[in-house]
Design a protein around this motif. Structure first.
Motif, mmCIF file in Angstrom:
data_model
loop_
_atom_site.group_PDB
_atom_site.id
_atom_site.type_symbol
_atom_site.label_atom_id
_atom_site.label_comp_id
_atom_site.label_asym_id
_atom_site.label_seq_id
_atom_site.Cartn_x
_atom_site.Cartn_y
_atom_site.Cartn_z
ATOM 1 N N GLY A 1 39.357 52.871 97.192
ATOM 2 C CA GLY A 1 38.416 51.949 96.560
ATOM 3 C C GLY A 1 36.981 52.232 97.002
ATOM 4 O O GLY A 1 36.758 52.945 97.981
ATOM 5 N N PRO A 2 35.989 51.651 96.308
ATOM 6 C CA PRO A 2 34.580 51.932 96.610
ATOM 7 C C PRO A 2 34.163 51.577 98.041
ATOM 8 O O PRO A 2 33.467 52.333 98.694
ATOM 9 C CB PRO A 2 33.809 51.081 95.604
ATOM 10 C CG PRO A 2 34.781 50.762 94.529
ATOM 11 C CD PRO A 2 36.144 50.791 95.147
ATOM 12 N N SER A 3 34.598 50.421 98.545
ATOM 13 C CA SER A 3 34.185 50.030 99.898
ATOM 14 C C SER A 3 34.874 50.893 100.950
ATOM 15 O O SER A 3 34.261 51.267 101.954
ATOM 16 C CB SER A 3 34.478 48.550 100.147
ATOM 17 O OG SER A 3 35.848 48.282 99.978
ATOM 18 N N GLY A 4 36.133 51.241 100.726
ATOM 19 C CA GLY A 4 36.851 52.126 101.652
ATOM 20 C C GLY A 4 36.215 53.498 101.722
ATOM 21 O O GLY A 4 36.054 54.071 102.803
ATOM 22 N N ILE A 5 35.818 54.022 100.560
ATOM 23 C CA ILE A 5 35.153 55.325 100.509
ATOM 24 C C ILE A 5 33.820 55.271 101.240
ATOM 25 O O ILE A 5 33.473 56.171 102.003
ATOM 26 C CB ILE A 5 34.955 55.780 99.048
ATOM 27 C CG1 ILE A 5 36.315 56.109 98.440
ATOM 28 C CG2 ILE A 5 34.021 56.983 98.967
ATOM 29 C CD1 ILE A 5 36.308 56.272 96.962
ATOM 30 N N SER A 6 33.088 54.189 101.032
ATOM 31 C CA SER A 6 31.783 54.040 101.683
ATOM 32 C C SER A 6 31.923 54.028 103.209
ATOM 33 O O SER A 6 31.169 54.702 103.921
ATOM 34 C CB SER A 6 31.115 52.754 101.200
ATOM 35 O OG SER A 6 29.880 52.582 101.841
ATOM 36 N N ILE A 7 32.895 53.287 103.700
ATOM 37 C CA ILE A 7 33.121 53.205 105.149
ATOM 38 C C ILE A 7 33.547 54.569 105.701
ATOM 39 O O ILE A 7 32.991 55.055 106.694
ATOM 40 C CB ILE A 7 34.185 52.125 105.475
ATOM 41 C CG1 ILE A 7 33.630 50.735 105.168
ATOM 42 C CG2 ILE A 7 34.638 52.221 106.925
ATOM 43 C CD1 ILE A 7 34.683 49.645 105.124
ATOM 44 N N ILE A 8 34.528 55.198 105.056
ATOM 45 C CA ILE A 8 35.014 56.497 105.510
ATOM 46 C C ILE A 8 33.912 57.544 105.410
ATOM 47 O O ILE A 8 33.767 58.392 106.289
ATOM 48 C CB ILE A 8 36.266 56.916 104.708
ATOM 49 C CG1 ILE A 8 37.440 56.034 105.125
ATOM 50 C CG2 ILE A 8 36.604 58.376 104.924
ATOM 51 C CD1 ILE A 8 38.690 56.237 104.340
ATOM 52 N N SER B 1 37.129 66.103 105.210
ATOM 53 C CA SER B 1 36.122 66.383 104.178
ATOM 54 C C SER B 1 36.331 65.585 102.898
ATOM 55 O O SER B 1 35.557 65.731 101.953
ATOM 56 C CB SER B 1 36.118 67.881 103.847
ATOM 57 O OG SER B 1 35.818 68.639 104.984
ATOM 58 N N ILE B 2 37.371 64.765 102.856
ATOM 59 C CA ILE B 2 37.676 64.003 101.633
ATOM 60 C C ILE B 2 36.473 63.194 101.143
ATOM 61 O O ILE B 2 36.159 63.234 99.948
ATOM 62 C CB ILE B 2 38.938 63.116 101.822
ATOM 63 C CG1 ILE B 2 40.179 64.019 101.851
ATOM 64 C CG2 ILE B 2 39.055 62.065 100.729
ATOM 65 C CD1 ILE B 2 41.470 63.325 102.227
ATOM 66 N N PRO B 3 35.735 62.480 102.014
ATOM 67 C CA PRO B 3 34.567 61.753 101.504
ATOM 68 C C PRO B 3 33.511 62.668 100.871
ATOM 69 O O PRO B 3 32.889 62.307 99.873
ATOM 70 C CB PRO B 3 33.994 61.069 102.753
ATOM 71 C CG PRO B 3 35.140 60.978 103.688
ATOM 72 C CD PRO B 3 35.971 62.192 103.428
ATOM 73 N N ILE B 4 33.331 63.862 101.427
ATOM 74 C CA ILE B 4 32.370 64.810 100.856
ATOM 75 C C ILE B 4 32.866 65.282 99.498
ATOM 76 O O ILE B 4 32.089 65.375 98.545
ATOM 77 C CB ILE B 4 32.169 66.029 101.795
ATOM 78 C CG1 ILE B 4 31.672 65.568 103.160
ATOM 79 C CG2 ILE B 4 31.199 67.034 101.200
ATOM 80 C CD1 ILE B 4 31.679 66.640 104.214
ATOM 81 N N ILE B 5 34.158 65.573 99.405
ATOM 82 C CA ILE B 5 34.750 66.037 98.148
ATOM 83 C C ILE B 5 34.578 64.974 97.064
ATOM 84 O O ILE B 5 34.180 65.280 95.932
ATOM 85 C CB ILE B 5 36.243 66.386 98.344
ATOM 86 C CG1 ILE B 5 36.377 67.580 99.290
ATOM 87 C CG2 ILE B 5 36.935 66.659 97.020
ATOM 88 C CD1 ILE B 5 37.765 67.763 99.874
ATOM 89 N N ILE B 6 34.852 63.720 97.413
ATOM 90 C CA ILE B 6 34.694 62.617 96.452
ATOM 91 C C ILE B 6 33.228 62.500 96.021
ATOM 92 O O ILE B 6 32.930 62.328 94.836
ATOM 93 C CB ILE B 6 35.224 61.298 97.055
ATOM 94 C CG1 ILE B 6 36.754 61.374 97.189
ATOM 95 C CG2 ILE B 6 34.817 60.095 96.217
ATOM 96 C CD1 ILE B 6 37.381 60.260 97.997
ATOM 97 N N SER B 7 32.322 62.630 96.981
ATOM 98 C CA SER B 7 30.893 62.561 96.688
ATOM 99 C C SER B 7 30.463 63.702 95.764
ATOM 100 O O SER B 7 29.711 63.493 94.806
ATOM 101 C CB SER B 7 30.103 62.613 97.997
ATOM 102 O OG SER B 7 28.739 62.702 97.754
ATOM 103 N N LEU B 8 30.926 64.913 96.043
ATOM 104 C CA LEU B 8 30.584 66.065 95.198
ATOM 105 C C LEU B 8 31.145 65.895 93.797
ATOM 106 O O LEU B 8 30.490 66.236 92.811
ATOM 107 C CB LEU B 8 31.110 67.364 95.824
ATOM 108 C CG LEU B 8 30.409 67.847 97.086
ATOM 109 C CD1 LEU B 8 31.156 69.030 97.698
ATOM 110 C CD2 LEU B 8 28.968 68.229 96.796
ATOM 111 N N ARG B 9 32.376 65.351 93.704
ATOM 112 C CA ARG B 9 32.964 65.125 92.375
ATOM 113 C C ARG B 9 32.176 64.080 91.604
ATOM 114 O O ARG B 9 31.968 64.205 90.399
ATOM 115 C CB ARG B 9 34.436 64.723 92.494
ATOM 116 C CG ARG B 9 35.154 64.957 91.169
ATOM 117 C CD ARG B 9 36.573 64.494 91.125
ATOM 118 N NE ARG B 9 36.596 63.049 91.030
ATOM 119 C CZ ARG B 9 37.097 62.249 91.956
ATOM 120 N NH1 ARG B 9 37.620 62.731 93.029
ATOM 121 N NH2 ARG B 9 37.078 60.958 91.796
ATOM 122 N N ALA B 10 31.688 63.050 92.312
ATOM 123 C CA ALA B 10 30.897 62.011 91.649
ATOM 124 C C ALA B 10 29.576 62.587 91.121
ATOM 125 O O ALA B 10 29.123 62.216 90.041
ATOM 126 C CB ALA B 10 30.615 60.875 92.626
#
Length: 191
Positions: free
Chosen positions: A159-166, A23-32
């Protein structure tokens, strides 16, 4: 009454269902979206929801005329829409004026203490002592808190591209989980 084997088994099942690492990508997205996430608040609320549901979940659902399968299907829809956001890069979830609410919905519920977790708790209660399940819940919540607290550091490493891919990869995984949750429970719904 305290049984290490039961705690480990229940803990591993809950860890897999909660899937906080996935869920880390979702958490990062929610924080953003919200600016920040209140890690402690989300963890405590999730813990109370899970322990509360362990004791009175089935009774509450029966009282309002909802079976566990219907509850799981509703959770599948929420997970489905979150996955669509991740895969397509669109915003379906409307941001609140109060970012503190993001820590509760959709983070504490249904992401951490969602339909899958709730149905797992009901299944675990049939097999294990309640005290062992509670210990397993607390251990998982401590791990959830650590991941939530570290989300900024994880984001910096990726990083931004890593987050986007994940985010896209886990979006597809989350989509598959939603479809499986839906398919498993739609056939068993009481109509």
């Amino acid at each position: 009454m305290v049984n290490i084997k039961e705690i480990l088994t229940a803990g591993m099942i809950l860890f897999a269902v909660i899937d906080i690492v996935g869920s880390i990508p979702i958490i990062i997205s929610l924080r953003a979206k919200s600016g920040h996430i209140q890690s402690g608040k989300a963890s405590i609320v999730s813990c109370f929801i899970m322990i509360g549901f362990l004791f009175v979940g089935e009774e509450i659902l029966n009282l309002i005329g909802i079976d566990v399968n219907s509850f799981a299907v509703a959770g599948a829809f929420i997970i489905f829409f979150m996955a669509i956001e991740m895969v397509l890069g669109i915003n379906l979830y409307k941001e609140d004026d109060n970012p503190a609410t993001t820590s509760i919905v959709p983070l504490a519920f249904p992401l951490i203490a969602g339909a899958g977790t709730m149905t797992s708790l009901l299944s675990l209660r049939a097999e294990f002592h309640v005290v062992n399940i509670i210990i397993a819940i607390v251990i998982n919540i401590i791990f959830v808190y650590i991941v939530l607290k570290s989300s900024k550091k994880i984001e910096a490493v990726l990083g931004p591209s890593g987050i986007s891919i994940i985010r896209k990869i886990f979006g597809v995984v989350l989509l598959a989980i939603a479809v499986k949750l839906f398919a498993t429970n739609i056939n068993q719904m009481v109509i």
